[in-house]
Scaffold this active site. Structure first.
Site, PDB file in Angstrom:
ATOM      1  N   GLY A 106       0.816  -1.227   0.000  1.00 15.22           N
ATOM      2  CA  GLY A 106       0.000   0.000   0.000  1.00 15.22           C
ATOM      3  C   GLY A 106       0.838   1.259   0.000  1.00 15.22           C
ATOM      4  O   GLY A 106       0.490   2.270   0.605  1.00 15.22           O
ATOM      5  N   GLY A 127      -0.268   5.286  -1.047  1.00 21.11           N
ATOM      6  CA  GLY A 127      -1.277   6.057  -0.327  1.00 21.11           C
ATOM      7  C   GLY A 127      -0.696   7.268   0.379  1.00 21.11           C
ATOM      8  O   GLY A 127       0.477   7.625   0.190  1.00 21.11           O
ATOM      9  N   GLN A 128      -1.528   7.896   1.191  1.00 19.57           N
ATOM     10  CA  GLN A 128      -1.132   9.135   1.872  1.00 19.57           C
ATOM     11  C   GLN A 128       0.119   8.927   2.720  1.00 19.57           C
ATOM     12  O   GLN A 128       1.050   9.735   2.681  1.00 19.57           O
ATOM     13  CB  GLN A 128      -2.281   9.636   2.763  1.00 19.57           C
ATOM     14  N   ASP A 138       2.096  -1.726  -4.461  1.00 17.87           N
ATOM     15  CA  ASP A 138       0.708  -1.281  -4.320  1.00 17.87           C
ATOM     16  C   ASP A 138      -0.110  -1.968  -5.396  1.00 17.87           C
ATOM     17  O   ASP A 138       0.450  -2.506  -6.358  1.00 17.87           O
ATOM     18  CB  ASP A 138       0.606   0.257  -4.440  1.00 17.87           C
ATOM     19  N   ARG A 189      -2.260  -0.201  -7.121  1.00 22.31           N
ATOM     20  CA  ARG A 189      -2.570   0.836  -8.121  1.00 22.31           C
ATOM     21  C   ARG A 189      -1.380   1.783  -8.274  1.00 22.31           C
ATOM     22  O   ARG A 189      -0.526   1.880  -7.394  1.00 22.31           O
ATOM     23  CB  ARG A 189      -3.808   1.646  -7.694  1.00 22.31           C
ATOM     24  N   TYR A 236     -14.555  -0.639   9.027  1.00 21.46           N
ATOM     25  CA  TYR A 236     -13.118  -0.337   9.103  1.00 21.46           C
ATOM     26  C   TYR A 236     -12.608  -0.597  10.523  1.00 21.46           C
ATOM     27  O   TYR A 236     -11.610  -1.294  10.734  1.00 21.46           O
ATOM     28  CB  TYR A 236     -12.926   1.119   8.700  1.00 21.46           C
ATOM     29  N   LYS A 241     -10.030  -3.520  11.862  1.00 23.79           N
ATOM     30  CA  LYS A 241      -8.764  -3.122  12.502  1.00 23.79           C
ATOM     31  C   LYS A 241      -8.683  -3.655  13.937  1.00 23.79           C
ATOM     32  O   LYS A 241      -7.603  -4.043  14.400  1.00 23.79           O
ATOM     33  CB  LYS A 241      -8.623  -1.597  12.485  1.00 23.79           C
ATOM     34  N   ILE A 271      -4.066  11.657  10.182  1.00 28.82           N
ATOM     35  CA  ILE A 271      -2.699  12.071   9.835  1.00 28.82           C
ATOM     36  C   ILE A 271      -2.774  13.243   8.851  1.00 28.82           C
ATOM     37  O   ILE A 271      -3.480  13.168   7.838  1.00 28.82           O
ATOM     38  CB  ILE A 271      -1.916  10.908   9.189  1.00 28.82           C
TER      39      ILE A 271
HETATM   40  N1  LIG Z   1      -4.196   8.413   6.988  1.00 27.77           N
HETATM   41  C1  LIG Z   1      -4.710   8.341   8.194  1.00 27.77           C
HETATM   42  O1  LIG Z   1      -5.160   9.353   8.746  1.00 27.77           O
HETATM   43  C2  LIG Z   1      -4.737   7.012   8.910  1.00 27.77           C
HETATM   44  C3  LIG Z   1      -5.248   6.986  10.217  1.00 27.77           C
HETATM   45  C4  LIG Z   1      -5.300   5.763  10.886  1.00 27.77           C
HETATM   46  C5  LIG Z   1      -4.802   4.620  10.282  1.00 27.77           C
HETATM   47  N2  LIG Z   1      -4.323   4.676   9.006  1.00 27.77           N
HETATM   48  C6  LIG Z   1      -3.848   3.427   8.408  1.00 27.77           C
HETATM   49  O2  LIG Z   1      -2.570   3.634   7.817  1.00 27.77           O
HETATM   50  C7  LIG Z   1      -2.456   2.823   6.634  1.00 27.77           C
HETATM   51  C8  LIG Z   1      -2.085   3.718   5.447  1.00 27.77           C
HETATM   52  O3  LIG Z   1      -3.083   4.707   5.331  1.00 27.77           O
HETATM   53  P1  LIG Z   1      -3.128   5.784   4.163  1.00 27.77           P
HETATM   54  O4  LIG Z   1      -3.744   6.987   4.715  1.00 27.77           O
HETATM   55  O5  LIG Z   1      -1.829   5.843   3.477  1.00 27.77           O
HETATM   56  O6  LIG Z   1      -4.241   5.105   3.222  1.00 27.77           O
HETATM   57  P2  LIG Z   1      -4.502   5.375   1.673  1.00 27.77           P
HETATM   58  O7  LIG Z   1      -5.923   4.985   1.403  1.00 27.77           O
HETATM   59  O8  LIG Z   1      -4.049   6.717   1.283  1.00 27.77           O
HETATM   60  O9  LIG Z   1      -3.537   4.301   1.016  1.00 27.77           O
HETATM   61  C9  LIG Z   1      -3.795   2.930   1.096  1.00 27.77           C
HETATM   62  C10 LIG Z   1      -3.118   2.265  -0.074  1.00 27.77           C
HETATM   63  O10 LIG Z   1      -3.472   0.869  -0.039  1.00 27.77           O
HETATM   64  C11 LIG Z   1      -3.628   0.466  -1.370  1.00 27.77           C
HETATM   65  N3  LIG Z   1      -4.460  -0.739  -1.451  1.00 27.77           N
HETATM   66  C12 LIG Z   1      -5.811  -0.829  -1.326  1.00 27.77           C
HETATM   67  N4  LIG Z   1      -6.197  -2.089  -1.534  1.00 27.77           N
HETATM   68  C13 LIG Z   1      -5.069  -2.801  -1.784  1.00 27.77           C
HETATM   69  C14 LIG Z   1      -4.816  -4.155  -2.093  1.00 27.77           C
HETATM   70  N5  LIG Z   1      -5.822  -5.046  -2.193  1.00 27.77           N
HETATM   71  N6  LIG Z   1      -3.536  -4.558  -2.267  1.00 27.77           N
HETATM   72  C15 LIG Z   1      -2.520  -3.673  -2.189  1.00 27.77           C
HETATM   73  N7  LIG Z   1      -2.693  -2.367  -1.930  1.00 27.77           N
HETATM   74  C16 LIG Z   1      -3.958  -1.954  -1.727  1.00 27.77           C
HETATM   75  C17 LIG Z   1      -4.274   1.647  -2.089  1.00 27.77           C
HETATM   76  O11 LIG Z   1      -4.085   1.577  -3.495  1.00 27.77           O
HETATM   77  C18 LIG Z   1      -3.577   2.820  -1.433  1.00 27.77           C
HETATM   78  O12 LIG Z   1      -2.469   3.275  -2.185  1.00 27.77           O
HETATM   79  C19 LIG Z   1      -3.793   2.112   6.465  1.00 27.77           C
HETATM   80  O13 LIG Z   1      -3.691   0.803   6.975  1.00 27.77           O
HETATM   81  C20 LIG Z   1      -4.740   2.938   7.291  1.00 27.77           C
HETATM   82  O14 LIG Z   1      -5.796   2.149   7.785  1.00 27.77           O
HETATM   83  C21 LIG Z   1      -4.281   5.838   8.312  1.00 27.77           C
END
Ligand SMILES: NC(=O)c1ccc[n+]([C@@H]2O[C@H](COP(=O)([O-])OP(=O)(O)OC[C@H]3O[C@@H](n4cnc5c(N)ncnc54)[C@H](O)[C@@H]3O)[C@@H](O)[C@H]2O)c1
Length: 329
Positions: A11, A14-15, A37, A39, A137, A141, A167
């Protein structure tokens, strides 16, 4: 611990991954960080729900650590619960099984404040508050936290869990979570746009600067094993903020900034979550210390986003602005 590691990130696009991967590359060397990833333009295409492909990749790379970021976030998950479950639980299960099979030393699992439900104390929510979440979700988790403790006990796998709040960073766009507004509000301010906020004005939530989250995560993953005393994870706190607090901090620097509060389904999700986190165990056990509060983060967000916009505008006009973002607040 030794700095020589081989790291697999899922992943990565992502962000958080877009900021964490460069930080890992800087720390461990580009050649030792393998990022994947499902995508985007990434070096390794991997769908974590594909059990065979995941195991094959882990067998090939033989990582010492896996940072498992792949997930479907809270707001998107409520709209597509089947995919949220498949990715957030089955995909994670695949990672844990592959880690055991290939003798990976450590796995990072990012959990969330969404594991807490409406019956948890809302202020300064402690690590041991009840986890009875009301979103798919949060349910996945919370199960993931229990799985971490089970794999640790049953297989001796060192799975490490942090409960992240929302975040906030300037480097990347958020991916469908309930706290996305806290990034988008700064972009609207820099663009001179009126901001339509999907949460009500006083809906406070725990928040954390991206820079703190990335640094804290790496510090946690490098902490000596005997310091990790909570097998199902630690709250990682920064500060607590409501939309009106963010708007006020922006208006101190940009008095014309305007906001409308138009709460939607995300406000109901946020209402079931904590307002602030008690992260005293992380501070005590492995030395967690956030650096950004709302004021410092607001200055940095507006500075970096503004500098990036100015650089893009200058580029479009054919001028060169060297290192504009690096000069931001
Ligand atoms: N950003 C936040 O505020 C926040 C807060 C709490 C927890 N988290 C956790 O941190 C982690 C990263 O979060 P983020 O904000 O970068 O999320 P995001 O949604 O920006 O990125 C998640 C990434 O996972 C990829 N993904 C989705 N399905 C997939 C699959 N089947 N196989 C491979 N990749 C796949 C997506 O393409 C994406 O690039 C996550 O586990 C999220 O639950 C994030």
């Amino acid at each position: 611990m030794q700095v020589q590691q081989r790291i697999l990130v899922t992943g990565c696009n992502g962000q958080i991954g877009q900021v964490l991967v460069p930080a890992l590359q800087q720390r461990y060397g580009k050649q030792n960080v393998f990022h994947s990833d499902v995508r985007g333009d990434v070096p390794i295409h991997l769908d974590v729900t594909d059990t065979t492909a995941l195991l094959k990749l882990v067998q090939e790379i033989r990582p010492t650590m896996i940072y498992h970021l792949a997930a479907v976030l809270s707001a998107t998950g409520e709209r597509d619960p089947v995919r949220a479950w498949q990715v957030n639980l089955n995909g994670y299960f695949n990672v844990l099984e592959a880690a055991v099979a290939c003798k990976v030393e450590r796995v990072f699992f990012p959990s969330t404040i969404a594991v807490y439900g409406p019956d948890a104390p809302r202020e300064a929510t402690p690590d041991d508050a009840p986890t009875r979440p009301t979103t798919i979700y949060g349910i996945a988790k919370a199960a993931g936290e229990n799985l971490a403790a089970w794999y640790r006990k049953k297989h001796g796998l060192d799975v490490r869990v942090l409960r992240y709040p929302g975040i906030i960073g300037w480097e990347s766009a958020p991916g469908g979570g309930t706290t996305d507004y806290a990034v988008e509000i700064y972009h609207a301010a820099v663009d001179g746009q009126r901001f339509r906020c999907p949460l009500s004005a006083q809906r406070a939530l725990p928040m954390l600067a991206m820079a703190d989250a990335v640094r804290g995560t790496i510090e946690y993953m490098e902490a000596d094993a005997e310091k990790i005393l909570q097998p199902s994870g630690y709250n990682l706190g920064g500060f607590s903020g409501a939309p009106a607090d963010f708007a006020g901090a922006i208006q101190q620097r940009m008095p014309d900034f305007a906001i409308d509060y138009v709460p939607d389904h995300r406000d109901a999700i946020a209402a079931s979550w904590p307002e602030g986190l008690n992260d005293s165990a992380a501070r005590r056990d492995w030395g967690w210390q956030p650096q950004y509060d709302l004021q410092a983060l607001t200055a940095a967000m507006l500075g970096h986003i503004g500098a990036a916009r100015a650089a893009r505008a200058a580029e479009a006009a054919g001028k060169v602005v060297p290192n504009a973002a690096a000069n931001a607040a």
